[in-house]
Enzyme design. Structure first.
Site, PDB file in Angstrom:
ATOM      1  N   THR A   1       1.030  -1.227  -0.117  1.00 19.71           N
ATOM      2  CA  THR A   1       0.236   0.635  -0.132  1.00 19.71           C
ATOM      3  C   THR A   1       0.792   1.660   0.020  1.00 19.71           C
ATOM      4  O   THR A   1       1.964   1.743   0.802  1.00 19.71           O
ATOM      5  CB  THR A   1      -0.669  -0.045   1.328  1.00 19.71           C
ATOM      6  OG1 THR A   1      -1.537   0.953   1.508  1.00 19.71           O
ATOM      7  CG2 THR A   1      -0.272  -0.242   2.830  1.00 19.71           C
TER       8      THR A   1
ATOM      9  N   HIS B   1       2.818 -11.566  13.817  1.00 20.34           N
ATOM     10  CA  HIS B   1       3.686 -12.382  14.901  1.00 20.34           C
ATOM     11  C   HIS B   1       3.557 -13.875  15.723  1.00 20.34           C
ATOM     12  O   HIS B   1       4.463 -14.543  15.729  1.00 20.34           O
ATOM     13  CB  HIS B   1       4.036 -11.209  16.298  1.00 20.34           C
ATOM     14  CG  HIS B   1       5.471 -10.915  16.292  1.00 20.34           C
ATOM     15  ND1 HIS B   1       6.483 -12.264  16.017  1.00 20.34           N
ATOM     16  CD2 HIS B   1       6.206 -11.018  18.039  1.00 20.34           C
ATOM     17  CE1 HIS B   1       7.507 -12.187  17.177  1.00 20.34           C
ATOM     18  NE2 HIS B   1       7.811 -11.392  17.888  1.00 20.34           N
TER      19      HIS B   1
END
Length: 414
Positions: A323, A375
């Site tokens: 993006t 994560h």
């Protein structure tokens, strides 16, 4: 003959859509393949087209959820517009009539003295005058007598114009309410879900854009001449990301139940801002595409997305997202992951900053980059390593030919 136009399906899993707006009015004469309405789902915006020419009868109201397959309207094919003539809709006729009625009488306008035509009228006063049907001459005549109050007002206006050049007309206080579209509501739900369902972290780095900018400046005209499309920054970031995945495949992975799925291809979703909201069309197999192919595909998808012509298939299946908030002036951000993907790269604006180069301070065009990642499956080693590899290839574009490896190491087989 009466034919039925049904609500099309944007995808297999979608059972309801919203008719965003009708592009024609009830009773209009429409031509074959003319766009009749826009429909929105939580995935895409599509249009309904007329299968035959005729007179339309609208059966479904706009901004209401309807089932896929419902009859949106009917067309009476026995009543068709004259050949070679544009169909005139009731809305168009009403607009023409209103326009003609609203035109001021030429004689009346000509009778206004030249001095009065120079009188400045504020927007609020103009609206009041139009509602009452008054002209500037009517207002001036209605004063009858000039008092100290009017003279002070003129004096204040002159002083104000000299000092600021602007009228200190207070703005009207108002609230504008618009219903959220299905696409916007679904996007809002997904953004909240990302924060709740992922262990999202963001790591940052900076990229010296000197060499890429020099490369674009030197070869832009030749690139356009050969490939018919401009060379932008996005293609470099998409290609470098795809090549960096070879060294850090977990960035291209996703969680499916109790399994980690890692494709051997890189399908990059590219965030595109459209009038209907944010859409993310997918460029597939970017690892095997050239910069020109990426630019061409990106251009086609962006045009279709902004025109509301993009299909559901063209927005599904991405494994990684890029993006670019820099086009809006963003210096730094923490982009949100696009599930079920596990990572998203954020680009930002390019700003000249002082940098230490070989022991000296130089002004260089710098872009901050951000990688948000889940994560749960991507460790710091992979996330940071991915951005470092990306940085190396962008600062030295020739390394894209070697997948980020230095030429000397390839020569030495290291």
């Amino acid at each position: 003959m009466i034919i039925e136009i049904k609500v099309p399906s944007p995808g297999e899993s979608i059972t309801e859509v919203e008719i965003a707006s009708w592009l024609v009015s009830d009773g209009d004469l429409v031509t074959k393949d003319q766009e009749l309405a826009e429909i929105e789902s939580d995935k895409a915006t599509l249009t309904i087209a007329a299968e035959q020419a005729g007179k339309i009868k609208i059966l479904l109201e706009p901004e209401v959820l309807v089932e896929v397959g419902a009859i949106a309207c009917t067309i009476d094919t026995s009543i068709v517009p004259k050949e070679g003539a544009e169909p005139v809709t009731p809305k168009a006729e009403e607009k023409v009539k209103t326009t003609e009625e609203s035109k001021p009488d030429v004689k009346e306008k000509a009778s206004v003295p030249n001095e009065l035509s120079k009188v400045k009228v504020s927007p609020v006063a103009q609206n009041i005058m139009e509602d009452e049907g008054w002209t500037v001459e009517d207002v001036v005549k209605g004063l009858h007598r000039i008092s100290k109050k009017e003279l002070e007002a003129v004096k204040n206006n002159v002083n104000s114009a000299v000092s600021s050049g602007l009228e200190n007309e207070p703005k009207e206080r108002a609230l504008d309410r618009n219903k959220m579209s299905s696409l916007r509501k679904k996007l809002a739900q997904r953004l909240v879900a990302v924060k709740q369902e992922t262990a999202m972290l963001t790591t940052f780095n900076e990229v010296d854009m000197t060499n890429i900018m020099a490369l674009r400046k030197k070869y832009q005209s030749l690139f356009v001449e050969k490939h018919g499309v401009k060379l932008g920054f996005m293609s470099f970031f998409i290609k470098a990301s795809a090549l960096a995945m070879a060294k850090h495949p977990m960035v291209n992975s996703m969680i499916d139940g109790d399994e980690i799925v890692t494709p051997n291809y890189v399908d990059v979703s590219v965030a595109v801002q459209t009038p209907k909201g944010l859409m993310v069309p997918v460029i597939r197999n970017t690892e095997s595409m050239s910069l020109a192919q990426i630019e061409d595909t990106l251009k086609q998808l962006a045009v279709k997305a902004r025109a509301g012509k993009i299909s559901l298939d063209e927005m599904t299946g991405g494994s990684f997202t890029v993006t670019n908030g820099g086009v809006f002036g963003s210096m730094l951000s923490t982009p949100l992951i696009n599930p079920p993907q596990s990572a998203i790269l954020g680009m930002h604006n390019i700003v000249e900053r002082p940098m230490a180069v070989n022991g000296k301070v130089e002004i260089r065009p710098i872009m901050y980059t951000a990688l948000s990642y889940d994560h749960r499956i991507i460790d710091g080693k992979d996330s940071v390593g991915f951005l470092v590899t990306l940085k190396k290839m962008l600062e030295n574009p020739e390394l894209m030919l070697t997948g980020g490896d230095e030429l000397e190491k390839l020569v030495l087989d290291l």
